[in-house]
Design a protein around this motif. Structure first.
Motif, short mmCIF file in Angstrom:
data_model
loop_
_atom_site.label_atom_id
_atom_site.label_comp_id
_atom_site.label_asym_id
_atom_site.label_seq_id
_atom_site.Cartn_x
_atom_site.Cartn_y
_atom_site.Cartn_z
N VAL A 30 60.27 -22.65 76.94
CA VAL A 30 59.48 -22.39 75.73
C VAL A 30 60.23 -22.71 74.44
N SER A 31 61.53 -22.93 74.53
CA SER A 31 62.26 -23.33 73.33
C SER A 31 61.93 -24.77 72.93
N ARG A 32 61.31 -25.51 73.83
CA ARG A 32 60.93 -26.91 73.60
C ARG A 32 59.44 -26.99 73.31
N ASP A 33 59.09 -27.46 72.13
CA ASP A 33 57.68 -27.51 71.74
C ASP A 33 56.85 -28.35 72.70
N VAL A 39 64.49 -19.31 72.30
CA VAL A 39 63.65 -18.82 73.40
C VAL A 39 62.88 -17.57 72.99
N ASN A 40 63.57 -16.59 72.40
CA ASN A 40 62.98 -15.27 72.18
C ASN A 40 62.07 -15.18 70.95
N THR A 41 62.28 -16.03 69.96
CA THR A 41 61.51 -15.95 68.71
C THR A 41 60.70 -17.21 68.46
N ILE A 42 61.36 -18.35 68.48
CA ILE A 42 60.65 -19.60 68.21
C ILE A 42 59.71 -19.94 69.37
N GLY A 43 60.15 -19.64 70.60
CA GLY A 43 59.32 -19.91 71.77
C GLY A 43 57.93 -19.27 71.69
N PRO A 44 57.83 -17.96 71.43
CA PRO A 44 56.51 -17.35 71.28
C PRO A 44 55.68 -17.99 70.17
N TYR A 45 56.32 -18.33 69.05
CA TYR A 45 55.58 -18.98 67.95
C TYR A 45 55.00 -20.32 68.42
N ALA A 102 68.65 -8.98 67.27
CA ALA A 102 68.12 -9.64 66.08
C ALA A 102 66.93 -10.53 66.42
N SER A 103 66.99 -11.23 67.55
CA SER A 103 65.90 -12.12 67.93
C SER A 103 64.63 -11.34 68.22
N LYS A 104 64.77 -10.17 68.84
CA LYS A 104 63.61 -9.35 69.13
C LYS A 104 63.09 -8.65 67.87
N THR A 125 58.68 -8.58 63.71
CA THR A 125 58.22 -8.88 62.36
C THR A 125 57.19 -10.00 62.37
N MET A 126 57.42 -11.01 63.20
CA MET A 126 56.52 -12.15 63.28
C MET A 126 55.13 -11.74 63.78
N THR A 127 55.06 -10.66 64.53
CA THR A 127 53.78 -10.17 65.04
C THR A 127 52.81 -9.88 63.90
N LEU A 128 53.30 -9.36 62.79
CA LEU A 128 52.44 -8.94 61.68
C LEU A 128 51.75 -10.11 60.98
N PRO A 129 52.49 -11.11 60.49
CA PRO A 129 51.80 -12.22 59.83
C PRO A 129 50.92 -13.02 60.79
N LEU A 130 51.31 -13.12 62.05
CA LEU A 130 50.48 -13.84 63.00
C LEU A 130 49.17 -13.09 63.25
#
Length: 261
Positions: free
Chosen positions: A65-68, A116-122, A165-167, A172-177
């Protein structure tokens, strides 16, 4: 839960929490994409278990998931269903480094863990957005994204500072999404504490993992250690129509560990 044939992608579902989540959706008659990065044998085992449990369809897709481009490949596998109802961002990695050891983490470690942990979900949400929106139109209710975070994001503890930090960034990313994707897509996050899965053993070794397990069991108010199935129940609730009015939430599941003074 009724058998309503939801269409779901679960990243990192070859084993552990991801596999347990897939198993619960299989009992619901879902169509499931089982994703793995390295462990094809485990992924195939999970897929067969899902078929035996009643899944309407199961696809196994390799992808990091780190790879778009891999995220888009994972989502493309579900395109034949014509829609998506659920995306569970479960894939995650860490590096076990004591927090005092500032030299134990390199910039490359941070970049890989965040990838993997942050950019991957995005990237997975971005790739899946169109199919999730179609799912919402077909069902008449919001589609659901569930991110798997950690209490390390809340407490600042965990296997390493980079992991914590990644989690935290994922929370935080959950809110704007959740704001950006409403009303057709809900976005929520689960924050488990220790889960009794092989993931902990692989990172710490059997002896250390057993020590951590015993410590958790002795301390938590509910006097239980969470299993993958325990946490999967919460993941499935947040992804199901039963939680239709919830979005932008980070829900902790820790057997009461946060109550300890």
């Amino acid at each position: 839960m009724s058998k309503d044939g939801l269409c779901a992608i679960i990243t990192g579902s070859a084993s552990g929490l991801g596999a347990a989540t897939a198993g619960l959706w299989a009992k619901r008659g879902a169509r499931i994409v089982v994703n793995y990065s390295n462990s094809q044998k485990e992924a195939e085992t999970t897929a067969e278990a899902c078929r035996n449990a009643g899944a309407a369809d199961v696809l196994v897709v390799q992808g990091d998931v780190s790879r778009d481009e891999d995220c888009r490949k994972i989502v493309a596998a579900a395109a034949s269903w014509g829609r998506l109802d659920v995306l569970v961002n479960n894939a995650g990695i860490t590096k076990h480094v004591p927090h005092r050891d500032l030299d134990g983490l390199s910039a490359e470690d941070f970049q890989r863990i965040y990838a993997v942990n942050t950019i991957g979900p995005y990237q997975m949400i971005r790739a899946a957005r169109s199919l999730l929106e179609i799912g919402a139109k077909v069902s008449g209710r919001p589609a659901a994204v569930v991110n798997v975070s950690s209490v390390a994001a809340i407490n600042g503890d965990g296997s390493s500072i980079a992991y914590s930090a990644s989690k935290g960034a994922l929370n935080t990313m959950t809110l704007p999404l959740a704001r950006a994707l409403a009303p057709s897509i809900r976005v929520n996050t689960v924050c488990p504490d220790y889960i009794d899965t092989p993931w902990f053993t692989k990172g710490r070794g059997e002896a250390r993992a057993r020590e951590v397990r015993d410590t958790v069991l002795a301390r938590v108010p509910l006097e239980v250690v969470s299993t993958a199935e325990d946490v999967a129940q919460l993941v499935c609730f947040l992804a199901s129509p039963e939680s239709n009015n919830m979005t932008g939430e980070c829900v902790r599941i820790d057997a009461g560990m946060h109550l300890i003074l």
